[in-house]
Design a protein around this motif. Structure first.
Motif, PDB file in Angstrom:
ATOM      1  N   LEU A  39      64.994 -59.675  13.034  1.00  7.89           N
ATOM      2  CA  LEU A  39      65.207 -60.488  11.963  1.00  7.89           C
ATOM      3  C   LEU A  39      65.202 -59.600  10.525  1.00  7.89           C
ATOM      4  N   ASP A  40      64.394 -58.633  10.030  1.00  7.62           N
ATOM      5  CA  ASP A  40      63.956 -57.857   8.801  1.00  7.62           C
ATOM      6  C   ASP A  40      65.386 -57.144   8.552  1.00  7.62           C
ATOM      7  N   GLU A  41      66.176 -56.755   9.279  1.00 10.56           N
ATOM      8  CA  GLU A  41      66.628 -55.904   9.617  1.00 10.56           C
ATOM      9  C   GLU A  41      67.981 -56.696   9.474  1.00 10.56           C
ATOM     10  N   LEU A  42      68.447 -57.612   9.938  1.00 10.05           N
ATOM     11  CA  LEU A  42      69.359 -58.619  10.204  1.00 10.05           C
ATOM     12  C   LEU A  42      69.319 -59.905   8.613  1.00 10.05           C
ATOM     13  N   SER A  43      68.771 -59.190   8.043  1.00  9.88           N
ATOM     14  CA  SER A  43      68.534 -60.421   6.740  1.00  9.88           C
ATOM     15  C   SER A  43      68.785 -58.778   5.528  1.00  9.88           C
ATOM     16  N   ASN A  44      68.527 -57.865   5.586  1.00 13.90           N
ATOM     17  CA  ASN A  44      68.637 -56.932   5.011  1.00 13.90           C
ATOM     18  C   ASN A  44      70.522 -56.286   4.818  1.00 13.90           C
ATOM     19  N   LEU A  45      71.424 -57.117   6.163  1.00 12.84           N
ATOM     20  CA  LEU A  45      72.027 -56.042   6.166  1.00 12.84           C
ATOM     21  C   LEU A  45      73.363 -56.840   4.992  1.00 12.84           C
ATOM     22  N   LYS A  46      74.085 -55.517   3.837  1.00 13.47           N
ATOM     23  CA  LYS A  46      74.912 -56.456   3.582  1.00 13.47           C
ATOM     24  C   LYS A  46      75.997 -57.081   4.102  1.00 13.47           C
ATOM     25  N   LYS A  47      76.809 -58.205   3.255  1.00 21.20           N
ATOM     26  CA  LYS A  47      77.801 -58.902   4.212  1.00 21.20           C
ATOM     27  C   LYS A  47      78.747 -58.282   5.242  1.00 21.20           C
ATOM     28  N   SER A  48      79.627 -57.373   4.220  1.00 25.00           N
ATOM     29  CA  SER A  48      80.228 -56.750   4.805  1.00 25.00           C
ATOM     30  C   SER A  48      79.691 -56.104   5.610  1.00 25.00           C
ATOM     31  N   ARG A  49      79.079 -55.901   6.227  1.00 23.05           N
ATOM     32  CA  ARG A  49      78.425 -55.025   7.867  1.00 23.05           C
ATOM     33  C   ARG A  49      79.348 -56.265   9.256  1.00 23.05           C
ATOM     34  N   ARG A  50      79.211 -55.818   9.925  1.00 23.06           N
ATOM     35  CA  ARG A  50      79.454 -55.972  11.364  1.00 23.06           C
ATOM     36  C   ARG A  50      78.109 -56.014  12.157  1.00 23.06           C
ATOM     37  N   VAL A  51      78.321 -57.207  12.656  1.00 23.09           N
ATOM     38  CA  VAL A  51      76.890 -57.685  13.832  1.00 23.09           C
ATOM     39  C   VAL A  51      77.793 -57.585  15.308  1.00 23.09           C
ATOM     40  N   LYS A  80      66.253 -66.497  14.590  1.00 26.59           N
ATOM     41  CA  LYS A  80      64.991 -67.281  14.296  1.00 26.59           C
ATOM     42  C   LYS A  80      64.858 -68.097  14.636  1.00 26.59           C
ATOM     43  N   GLN A  81      65.569 -68.791  15.187  1.00 29.96           N
ATOM     44  CA  GLN A  81      64.996 -70.065  16.756  1.00 29.96           C
ATOM     45  C   GLN A  81      64.833 -69.128  18.184  1.00 29.96           C
ATOM     46  N   GLU A  82      64.406 -68.230  18.201  1.00 28.92           N
ATOM     47  CA  GLU A  82      64.181 -67.215  19.119  1.00 28.92           C
ATOM     48  C   GLU A  82      62.602 -67.301  18.906  1.00 28.92           C
ATOM     49  N   LEU A  83      62.411 -66.902  17.692  1.00 26.98           N
ATOM     50  CA  LEU A  83      61.250 -65.660  17.179  1.00 26.98           C
ATOM     51  C   LEU A  83      60.215 -67.101  16.824  1.00 26.98           C
ATOM     52  N   ASP A  84      60.703 -68.851  16.638  1.00 29.28           N
ATOM     53  CA  ASP A  84      60.179 -69.716  16.709  1.00 29.28           C
ATOM     54  C   ASP A  84      59.803 -70.155  18.010  1.00 29.28           C
ATOM     55  N   SER A  85      60.766 -70.159  18.926  1.00 28.89           N
ATOM     56  CA  SER A  85      60.237 -70.715  20.166  1.00 28.89           C
ATOM     57  C   SER A  85      59.167 -69.399  21.184  1.00 28.89           C
ATOM     58  N   MET A  86      58.977 -68.093  20.448  1.00 36.58           N
ATOM     59  CA  MET A  86      57.974 -67.816  21.111  1.00 36.58           C
ATOM     60  C   MET A  86      56.590 -67.715  20.717  1.00 36.58           C
ATOM     61  N   LYS A  87      56.862 -68.530  18.970  1.00 34.11           N
ATOM     62  CA  LYS A  87      55.335 -68.590  18.203  1.00 34.11           C
ATOM     63  C   LYS A  87      54.623 -69.208  19.377  1.00 34.11           C
ATOM     64  N   LYS A  88      55.971 -70.727  19.689  1.00 30.76           N
ATOM     65  CA  LYS A  88      54.717 -71.636  20.407  1.00 30.76           C
ATOM     66  C   LYS A  88      54.627 -71.528  21.481  1.00 30.76           C
ATOM     67  N   ASP A  89      55.635 -70.716  22.155  1.00 32.24           N
ATOM     68  CA  ASP A  89      54.739 -70.544  23.269  1.00 32.24           C
ATOM     69  C   ASP A  89      53.846 -69.639  24.182  1.00 32.24           C
ATOM     70  N   LEU A  90      53.313 -69.016  22.532  1.00 28.98           N
ATOM     71  CA  LEU A  90      51.791 -67.918  22.266  1.00 28.98           C
ATOM     72  C   LEU A  90      50.962 -68.948  21.569  1.00 28.98           C
ATOM     73  N   GLN A  91      51.008 -70.078  21.360  1.00 31.03           N
ATOM     74  CA  GLN A  91      50.208 -70.759  20.374  1.00 31.03           C
ATOM     75  C   GLN A  91      50.021 -71.941  21.856  1.00 31.03           C
ATOM     76  N   ASP A  92      51.005 -71.929  22.714  1.00 31.60           N
ATOM     77  CA  ASP A  92      50.319 -72.622  23.940  1.00 31.60           C
ATOM     78  C   ASP A  92      49.319 -72.424  24.842  1.00 31.60           C
TER      79      ASP A  92
END
Length: 81
Positions: free
Chosen positions: A33-45, A68-80
């Motif tokens: 997530l940090d890597e994707l957030s810090n990419l320039k707008k012109s970079r390809r993914v 982000k959705q996958e991270l939220d899902s993993m955090k929920k699974d860990l709490q459960d």
């Protein structure tokens, strides 16, 4: 040691290993997530096709949202656990 006590110990160790693995995946997802957030707008993914070595061009904002959705899902699974 009784058989029942041995089973409980094995179950606890197995669940502990699962938690450690999930924590590792959560840390990896945070880095992604940090890597994707810090990419320039012109970079390809690119995203990898499941079970293959083929990559497809993807929209950066959609990829960021799904991560982000996958991270939220993993955090929920860990709490459960």
């Amino acid at each position: 040691m009784s058989s029942k006590s041995q089973d409980n110990d094995d179950n606890f160790e197995g669940q502990s290993a699962l938690k450690e693995e999930l924590n590792k995946k959560i840390k990896e997802q945070k880095v992604l997530l940090d890597e994707l957030s810090n990419l320039k707008k012109s970079r390809r993914v690119y995203i990898q096709q499941r079970n293959s070595n083929i990559f497809f061009l993807a929209d950066r904002s959609q990829t960021l949202g799904s991560c982000k959705q996958e991270l939220d899902s993993m955090k929920k699974d860990l709490q459960d656990m």
